[in-house]
Design a protein around this motif. Structure first.
Motif, mmCIF file in Angstrom:
data_model
loop_
_atom_site.group_PDB
_atom_site.id
_atom_site.type_symbol
_atom_site.label_atom_id
_atom_site.label_comp_id
_atom_site.label_asym_id
_atom_site.label_seq_id
_atom_site.Cartn_x
_atom_site.Cartn_y
_atom_site.Cartn_z
ATOM 1 N N SER A 29 0.815 -1.218 0.000
ATOM 2 C CA SER A 29 0.000 0.000 0.000
ATOM 3 C C SER A 29 0.846 1.265 0.000
ATOM 4 O O SER A 29 0.311 2.361 -0.199
ATOM 5 C CB SER A 29 -0.931 0.016 1.220
ATOM 6 O OG SER A 29 -1.856 -1.051 1.163
ATOM 7 N N VAL A 30 2.150 1.142 0.227
ATOM 8 C CA VAL A 30 3.019 2.322 0.278
ATOM 9 C C VAL A 30 3.209 2.878 -1.133
ATOM 10 O O VAL A 30 3.711 2.180 -2.014
ATOM 11 C CB VAL A 30 4.383 1.974 0.896
ATOM 12 C CG1 VAL A 30 5.266 3.208 0.961
ATOM 13 C CG2 VAL A 30 4.201 1.371 2.280
ATOM 14 N N PRO A 31 2.823 4.126 -1.383
ATOM 15 C CA PRO A 31 2.997 4.709 -2.726
ATOM 16 C C PRO A 31 4.475 4.914 -3.049
ATOM 17 O O PRO A 31 5.286 5.155 -2.144
ATOM 18 C CB PRO A 31 2.272 6.063 -2.633
ATOM 19 C CG PRO A 31 1.402 5.965 -1.416
ATOM 20 C CD PRO A 31 2.115 5.045 -0.476
ATOM 21 N N PRO A 32 4.860 4.807 -4.310
ATOM 22 C CA PRO A 32 6.248 5.108 -4.690
ATOM 23 C C PRO A 32 6.515 6.602 -4.566
ATOM 24 O O PRO A 32 5.591 7.417 -4.652
ATOM 25 C CB PRO A 32 6.323 4.641 -6.143
ATOM 26 C CG PRO A 32 4.914 4.732 -6.635
ATOM 27 C CD PRO A 32 4.030 4.422 -5.464
ATOM 28 N N ALA A 33 7.763 6.967 -4.357
ATOM 29 C CA ALA A 33 8.129 8.377 -4.222
ATOM 30 C C ALA A 33 9.480 8.610 -4.878
ATOM 31 O O ALA A 33 10.455 7.941 -4.534
ATOM 32 C CB ALA A 33 8.170 8.781 -2.756
ATOM 33 N N MET A 34 9.524 9.558 -5.793
ATOM 34 C CA MET A 34 10.774 9.869 -6.493
ATOM 35 C C MET A 34 11.375 11.202 -6.041
ATOM 36 O O MET A 34 12.556 11.441 -6.236
ATOM 37 C CB MET A 34 10.526 9.916 -8.001
ATOM 38 C CG MET A 34 9.983 8.631 -8.592
ATOM 39 S SD MET A 34 11.167 7.284 -8.598
ATOM 40 C CE MET A 34 12.290 7.860 -9.854
ATOM 41 N N CYS A 35 10.554 12.095 -5.479
ATOM 42 C CA CYS A 35 11.064 13.401 -5.058
ATOM 43 C C CYS A 35 10.999 13.589 -3.550
ATOM 44 O O CYS A 35 11.790 14.343 -2.985
ATOM 45 C CB CYS A 35 10.308 14.521 -5.767
ATOM 46 S SG CYS A 35 8.556 14.624 -5.335
ATOM 47 N N TYR A 36 10.062 12.918 -2.881
ATOM 48 C CA TYR A 36 9.948 13.057 -1.427
ATOM 49 C C TYR A 36 11.117 12.355 -0.737
ATOM 50 O O TYR A 36 11.522 11.261 -1.122
ATOM 51 C CB TYR A 36 8.623 12.460 -0.942
ATOM 52 C CG TYR A 36 8.494 12.413 0.565
ATOM 53 C CD1 TYR A 36 8.183 13.555 1.288
ATOM 54 C CD2 TYR A 36 8.727 11.222 1.260
ATOM 55 C CE1 TYR A 36 8.093 13.522 2.673
ATOM 56 C CE2 TYR A 36 8.628 11.178 2.636
ATOM 57 C CZ TYR A 36 8.306 12.323 3.348
ATOM 58 O OH TYR A 36 8.218 12.283 4.704
ATOM 59 N N TYR A 37 11.643 13.009 0.288
ATOM 60 C CA TYR A 37 12.740 12.451 1.070
ATOM 61 C C TYR A 37 12.542 12.908 2.502
ATOM 62 O O TYR A 37 12.598 14.100 2.798
ATOM 63 C CB TYR A 37 14.090 12.954 0.522
ATOM 64 C CG TYR A 37 15.233 11.987 0.678
ATOM 65 C CD1 TYR A 37 15.408 10.945 -0.225
ATOM 66 C CD2 TYR A 37 16.143 12.108 1.718
ATOM 67 C CE1 TYR A 37 16.466 10.053 -0.098
ATOM 68 C CE2 TYR A 37 17.200 11.231 1.848
ATOM 69 C CZ TYR A 37 17.356 10.198 0.932
ATOM 70 O OH TYR A 37 18.401 9.313 1.068
ATOM 71 N N SER A 38 12.302 11.955 3.391
ATOM 72 C CA SER A 38 11.918 12.308 4.758
ATOM 73 C C SER A 38 13.003 13.093 5.492
ATOM 74 O O SER A 38 12.702 13.850 6.419
ATOM 75 C CB SER A 38 11.568 11.042 5.546
ATOM 76 O OG SER A 38 12.684 10.170 5.630
#
Length: 349
Positions: A29-38
């Motif tokens: 269920s975790v969406p992919p992320a290419m720009c987000y960085y915690s």
């Protein structure tokens, strides 16, 4: 606040985004992320890979949100219901975003050092299409030297802005950024300056594609041929944790990176001295093999994985009918006449 994502309910604090809540749940269920960085402030909201469908806004206002929302910048509300993996709209949107990101991205995975640990590869594998509808010429840029340690391949860049944020938030004097506008936008240095800050190597770790790669590791080996080990050393550089992952081929350290979690985000940033200058195993205290939880090329058949016992149930299938055949062809089951029986006893048959 209680939030439901793909039928899984979780309680989160106020200010938590949908993406953060999904990561707390984990799984598909975790969406992919290419720009987000915690680890980087202000990241997210640019690549649109993490779009989700909000089927219920909240208990106070249960109306669904008409458009797909970027989960990395959309806050959770009490009673919110979100569809991620289970939504056909979301699946179609992620396929479209993947196709858009691949419009100008060259298909040079066979010669790219990022192959095997590339977020765009993983995204394309899950949501990409076999054929491209883009018939125009891809956007290209002339090679540019930005320093002695980092190789810039602007043709591969997807403009996620992570490297710019690293330079803004970790270094004292940022000398690079996004130049020009529109389809001419590119990452470059100001007036051809070199990037030589002590923490500039972290730009390599945060890059989701092969736009920024390690010159000291360039074309040496594929990552799946290396064995990653957690290691540490007493680093005197202020701000450096000294905790790294060393990638070894035999007794040789071929590259050093920051330790990453299952979402390919570094746990703590490291300095250039640890990353580029210490390739001797004697410089490090090797803690043990690095485990990878995320499915990817580099952890296939990794001995640190928990493997299930394999039961091969072919014996029964191979021997099926053997007893019947044995009865048909065995000597006692076929009556012999006296002459044949006599010859058999003397070994002449």
């Amino acid at each position: 606040m209680k939030v439901t994502i793909d039928g899984q309910e979780i309680e989160v604090e106020a200010g938590t985004t949908i993406l953060q809540a999904a990561r707390m749940i984990g799984g598909e269920s975790v969406p992919p992320a290419m720009c987000y960085y915690s680890k980087l402030k202000g990241s997210g909201g640019k690549c649109r890979c993490c779009l989700v469908e909000v089927a219920k806004g909240s208990e106070a206002d249960p109306r669904p949100m008409p458009k797909l929302m970027a989960s990395c910048v959309t806050g959770c509300m009490d009673g919110m219901e979100v569809n991620s993996k289970s939504s056909d709209r979301v699946k179609e949107a992620r396929e479209s975003v993947t196709e858009f990101l691949l419009i100008n991205h060259p298909l040079d995975c066979p010669v790219c050092d990022q192959a095997g640990e590339c977020d765009l590869q993983d995204l394309s594998f899950e949501h990409g299409k076999a054929k491209s509808r883009f018939i125009e010429e891809k956007r290209t840029f002339e090679p540019e030297d930005i320093g002695p340690n980092i190789q810039l391949h602007m043709n591969r860049c997807i403009l996620c802005y992570r490297c710019v944020m690293v330079a803004d938030q970790l270094t004292d004097n940022r000398v690079h950024g996004v130049m020009d506008r529109g389809d001419h936008s590119n990452i470059s240095t100001c007036i051809s300056k070199a990037i030589d800050n002590e923490f500039s190597g972290n730009m390599i770790d945060v890059c989701p594609v092969g736009a920024l790669t390690d010159k000291t590791f360039r074309f040496k080996s594929r990552v799946w041929f290396n064995k990653p080990y957690n290691a540490h050393r007493e680093c005197t550089t202020p701000g450096c944790c000294g905790k790294t992952t060393v990638w070894m081929f035999g007794d040789e350290i071929q590259r050093v990176t920051g330790r990453k979690d299952i979402y390919h985000e570094v746990e703590e940033f490291i300095c250039n001295e640890c990353r580029f200058d210490h390739k001797d195993p004697a410089d490090w205290v090797i803690e043990g093999p690095r485990e990878f939880d995320k499915d990817s090329v580099i952890n296939q058949n990794n001995y640190t994985q928990k493997l299930d016992t394999v039961h091969i149930a072919t014996e029964e299938g191979i021997l099926k009918g053997r007893e019947q055949d044995r009865k048909k062809i065995s000597m006692p089951a076929i009556p012999l006449d006296k002459e044949e029986e006599e010859n058999f006893k003397h070994g002449n048959l």
